[in-house]
Design a protein around this motif. Structure first.
Motif, PDB file in Angstrom:
ATOM      1  N   GLU A  95       0.838  -1.211   0.000  1.00 42.54           N
ATOM      2  CA  GLU A  95       0.000   0.000   0.000  1.00 42.54           C
ATOM      3  C   GLU A  95       0.866   1.251   0.000  1.00 42.54           C
ATOM      4  OE1 GLU A  95      -3.163   2.363   2.896  1.00 42.54           O
ATOM      5  OE2 GLU A  95      -2.322   0.457   3.561  1.00 42.54           O
ATOM      6  N   SER A  96       1.878   1.279   0.846  1.00 44.19           N
ATOM      7  CA  SER A  96       2.757   2.440   0.939  1.00 44.19           C
ATOM      8  C   SER A  96       3.463   2.714  -0.387  1.00 44.19           C
ATOM      9  CB  SER A  96       3.783   2.221   2.055  1.00 44.19           C
ATOM     10  OG  SER A  96       4.629   3.342   2.160  1.00 44.19           O
ATOM     11  N   ILE A  97       3.942   1.663  -1.021  1.00 45.59           N
ATOM     12  CA  ILE A  97       4.620   1.837  -2.311  1.00 45.59           C
ATOM     13  C   ILE A  97       3.651   2.372  -3.353  1.00 45.59           C
ATOM     14  CG2 ILE A  97       5.720   0.591  -4.223  1.00 45.59           C
ATOM     15  CD1 ILE A  97       6.934  -1.288  -2.042  1.00 45.59           C
ATOM     16  N   CYS A  98       2.449   1.837  -3.388  1.00 45.84           N
ATOM     17  CA  CYS A  98       1.449   2.319  -4.348  1.00 45.84           C
ATOM     18  C   CYS A  98       1.136   3.794  -4.125  1.00 45.84           C
ATOM     19  CB  CYS A  98       0.174   1.479  -4.261  1.00 45.84           C
ATOM     20  SG  CYS A  98       0.383  -0.208  -4.857  1.00 45.84           S
ATOM     21  N   LEU A  99       1.052   4.205  -2.868  1.00 43.71           N
ATOM     22  CA  LEU A  99       0.806   5.624  -2.570  1.00 43.71           C
ATOM     23  C   LEU A  99       1.962   6.481  -3.056  1.00 43.71           C
ATOM     24  CD1 LEU A  99      -0.789   5.260   0.980  1.00 43.71           C
ATOM     25  CD2 LEU A  99      -1.958   5.871  -1.159  1.00 43.71           C
ATOM     26  N   ASP A 100       3.203   5.969  -2.917  1.00 43.83           N
ATOM     27  CA  ASP A 100       4.363   6.701  -3.423  1.00 43.83           C
ATOM     28  C   ASP A 100       4.300   6.846  -4.938  1.00 43.83           C
ATOM     29  OD1 ASP A 100       5.477   7.067  -0.894  1.00 43.83           O
ATOM     30  OD2 ASP A 100       6.705   5.255  -1.018  1.00 43.83           O
ATOM     31  N   VAL A 101       3.923   5.777  -5.624  1.00 48.62           N
ATOM     32  CA  VAL A 101       3.810   5.819  -7.088  1.00 48.62           C
ATOM     33  C   VAL A 101       2.722   6.802  -7.505  1.00 48.62           C
ATOM     34  CG1 VAL A 101       3.139   4.494  -9.134  1.00 48.62           C
ATOM     35  CG2 VAL A 101       4.765   3.522  -7.477  1.00 48.62           C
ATOM     36  N   LEU A 102       1.591   6.769  -6.811  1.00 45.26           N
ATOM     37  CA  LEU A 102       0.480   7.649  -7.172  1.00 45.26           C
ATOM     38  C   LEU A 102       0.787   9.121  -6.901  1.00 45.26           C
ATOM     39  CD1 LEU A 102      -2.437   5.340  -6.042  1.00 45.26           C
ATOM     40  CD2 LEU A 102      -1.853   5.984  -8.400  1.00 45.26           C
ATOM     41  N   GLU A 103       1.738   9.396  -6.023  1.00 48.53           N
ATOM     42  CA  GLU A 103       2.190  10.783  -5.832  1.00 48.53           C
ATOM     43  C   GLU A 103       2.887  11.287  -7.087  1.00 48.53           C
ATOM     44  OE1 GLU A 103       2.122  13.321  -3.487  1.00 48.53           O
ATOM     45  OE2 GLU A 103       0.484  12.119  -2.663  1.00 48.53           O
ATOM     46  N   VAL A 104       3.589  10.398  -7.773  1.00 47.39           N
ATOM     47  CA  VAL A 104       4.343  10.758  -8.979  1.00 47.39           C
ATOM     48  C   VAL A 104       3.465  10.656 -10.222  1.00 47.39           C
ATOM     49  CG1 VAL A 104       6.321  10.119 -10.424  1.00 47.39           C
ATOM     50  CG2 VAL A 104       6.502   9.991  -7.934  1.00 47.39           C
ATOM     51  N   GLU A 105       2.646   9.599 -10.273  1.00 43.38           N
ATOM     52  CA  GLU A 105       1.764   9.356 -11.424  1.00 43.38           C
ATOM     53  C   GLU A 105       0.348   9.072 -10.912  1.00 43.38           C
ATOM     54  OE1 GLU A 105       3.307   6.217 -13.920  1.00 43.38           O
ATOM     55  OE2 GLU A 105       5.220   7.265 -14.221  1.00 43.38           O
ATOM     56  N   PRO A 106      -0.436  10.112 -10.658  1.00 45.60           N
ATOM     57  CA  PRO A 106      -1.753   9.943 -10.036  1.00 45.60           C
ATOM     58  C   PRO A 106      -2.721   9.041 -10.800  1.00 45.60           C
ATOM     59  CG  PRO A 106      -1.123  12.259 -10.102  1.00 45.60           C
ATOM     60  CD  PRO A 106      -0.101  11.509 -10.891  1.00 45.60           C
ATOM     61  N   ASP A 107      -2.542   8.899 -12.102  1.00 46.48           N
ATOM     62  CA  ASP A 107      -3.456   8.082 -12.905  1.00 46.48           C
ATOM     63  C   ASP A 107      -2.883   6.709 -13.240  1.00 46.48           C
ATOM     64  OD1 ASP A 107      -5.405  10.085 -12.971  1.00 46.48           O
ATOM     65  OD2 ASP A 107      -4.474  11.035 -14.712  1.00 46.48           O
ATOM     66  N   ASN A 108      -1.814   6.311 -12.591  1.00 49.62           N
ATOM     67  CA  ASN A 108      -1.193   5.028 -12.898  1.00 49.62           C
ATOM     68  C   ASN A 108      -2.157   3.904 -12.536  1.00 49.62           C
ATOM     69  OD1 ASN A 108       0.398   2.540 -12.436  1.00 49.62           O
ATOM     70  ND2 ASN A 108       2.110   3.850 -13.022  1.00 49.62           N
ATOM     71  N   GLN A 109      -2.686   3.254 -13.565  1.00 51.10           N
ATOM     72  CA  GLN A 109      -3.719   2.240 -13.368  1.00 51.10           C
ATOM     73  C   GLN A 109      -3.192   1.004 -12.643  1.00 51.10           C
ATOM     74  OE1 GLN A 109      -7.261   2.857 -14.528  1.00 51.10           O
ATOM     75  NE2 GLN A 109      -6.103   4.676 -13.986  1.00 51.10           N
ATOM     76  N   ARG A 110      -1.967   0.616 -12.939  1.00 51.83           N
ATOM     77  CA  ARG A 110      -1.390  -0.541 -12.248  1.00 51.83           C
ATOM     78  C   ARG A 110      -1.269  -0.258 -10.751  1.00 51.83           C
ATOM     79  NH1 ARG A 110       4.665  -2.894 -12.979  1.00 51.83           N
ATOM     80  NH2 ARG A 110       4.435  -4.647 -11.568  1.00 51.83           N
ATOM     81  N   ALA A 111      -0.854   0.949 -10.405  1.00 51.01           N
ATOM     82  CA  ALA A 111      -0.723   1.319  -8.992  1.00 51.01           C
ATOM     83  C   ALA A 111      -2.093   1.360  -8.315  1.00 51.01           C
ATOM     84  CB  ALA A 111      -0.018   2.664  -8.857  1.00 51.01           C
ATOM     85  N   LEU A 112      -3.099   1.879  -9.008  1.00 47.68           N
ATOM     86  CA  LEU A 112      -4.450   1.927  -8.430  1.00 47.68           C
ATOM     87  C   LEU A 112      -4.997   0.524  -8.172  1.00 47.68           C
ATOM     88  CD1 LEU A 112      -6.013   4.853 -10.489  1.00 47.68           C
ATOM     89  CD2 LEU A 112      -5.751   4.777  -8.000  1.00 47.68           C
ATOM     90  N   VAL A 113      -4.828  -0.364  -9.152  1.00 51.08           N
ATOM     91  CA  VAL A 113      -5.308  -1.736  -8.981  1.00 51.08           C
ATOM     92  C   VAL A 113      -4.569  -2.407  -7.828  1.00 51.08           C
ATOM     93  CG1 VAL A 113      -5.312  -4.047 -10.041  1.00 51.08           C
ATOM     94  CG2 VAL A 113      -6.158  -2.070 -11.329  1.00 51.08           C
ATOM     95  N   MET A 114      -3.246  -2.246  -7.792  1.00 48.99           N
ATOM     96  CA  MET A 114      -2.463  -2.871  -6.727  1.00 48.99           C
ATOM     97  C   MET A 114      -2.842  -2.289  -5.367  1.00 48.99           C
ATOM     98  SD  MET A 114       1.010  -4.640  -6.749  1.00 48.99           S
ATOM     99  CE  MET A 114       1.294  -4.122  -8.391  1.00 48.99           C
ATOM    100  N   LEU A 115      -3.144  -1.004  -5.314  1.00 51.61           N
ATOM    101  CA  LEU A 115      -3.567  -0.385  -4.056  1.00 51.61           C
ATOM    102  C   LEU A 115      -4.912  -0.963  -3.610  1.00 51.61           C
ATOM    103  CD1 LEU A 115      -3.207   1.615  -1.764  1.00 51.61           C
ATOM    104  CD2 LEU A 115      -4.070   3.417  -3.288  1.00 51.61           C
ATOM    105  N   ILE A 116      -5.845  -1.098  -4.544  1.00 55.56           N
ATOM    106  CA  ILE A 116      -7.143  -1.694  -4.209  1.00 55.56           C
ATOM    107  C   ILE A 116      -6.941  -3.108  -3.662  1.00 55.56           C
ATOM    108  CG2 ILE A 116      -9.301  -2.597  -5.200  1.00 55.56           C
ATOM    109  CD1 ILE A 116      -9.151  -0.121  -7.156  1.00 55.56           C
ATOM    110  N   LEU A 117      -6.120  -3.885  -4.347  1.00 54.60           N
ATOM    111  CA  LEU A 117      -5.881  -5.263  -3.903  1.00 54.60           C
ATOM    112  C   LEU A 117      -5.151  -5.294  -2.561  1.00 54.60           C
ATOM    113  CD1 LEU A 117      -4.930  -6.914  -7.310  1.00 54.60           C
ATOM    114  CD2 LEU A 117      -7.127  -7.038  -6.090  1.00 54.60           C
TER     115      LEU A 117
END
Length: 170
Positions: A32-54
């Motif tokens: 979750e923490s890594i996904c939040l870091d990625v979304l700070e850089v790329e807010p629309d990153n779909q892979r990060a959003l899916v991984m965060l949901i999971l």
């Protein structure tokens, strides 16, 4: 709280690979923490959003309602209609599984499974039969229902909730 450091956009792919690795190690808070870091850089990153949901659904046994609400709140950010419906089904299914395993809310398990199954049915229609994932998930829900001896039909309130989210054609 300390100021968080920002990752470089060049490291997004590596970071998401690490998030997947942490999920496999059953460390969803790290993922979750890594996904939040990625979304700070790329807010629309779909892979990060899916991984965060999971990752949030992986935390259902411990964080319960907070993780459920956060996971559901991320669904509208998914760009693909298929992804929104399919991952909503996963959220519902995993919530039902946690409730079933806890034995704490057996009366709500059929409704959550019903919601998941309706989402998977819609996702299946969106794939034109090319992706078996919604069918596989639907079958898992059906087997859990059978295991619980839940032969009750999905309630009208569940159908109304789903139709409110996805339209009357569901």
């Amino acid at each position: 709280m300390a100021n968080l450091k920002r990752i470089n956009s060049a490291g997004v792919g590596v970071a998401l690979d690490k998030a997947q690795h942490y999920r496999l190690l059953n460390e969803p808070m790290h993922a979750e923490s890594i996904c939040l870091d990625v979304l700070e850089v790329e807010p629309d990153n779909q892979r990060a959003l899916v991984m965060l949901i999971l990752s949030l659904t992986d935390q259902f046994p411990n964080r319960l309602y907070d993780a459920l609400q956060r996971a559901k709140g991320l669904l509208p950010q998914l760009l693909s209609e298929y992804d929104r419906v399919y991952y909503e089904g996963i959220v519902h299914e995993r919530w039902a599984n946690v409730q079933f395993e806890r034995g704490s809310a057996l009366t709500s398990v059929p409704e959550w499974l019903g919601k998941a199954m309706r989402c998977y049915e819609l996702a299946e229609k969106l794939t034109d039969g090319k992706n078996p994932d919604p069918i596989l998930r639907w079958n898992t829900c059906a087997r859990l229902s059978e295991k619980m001896s839940l032969n009750e039909p999905v309630s009208e309130s569940v159908i109304r909730d789903i139709q409110g989210e996805f339209g009357p054609d569901v």
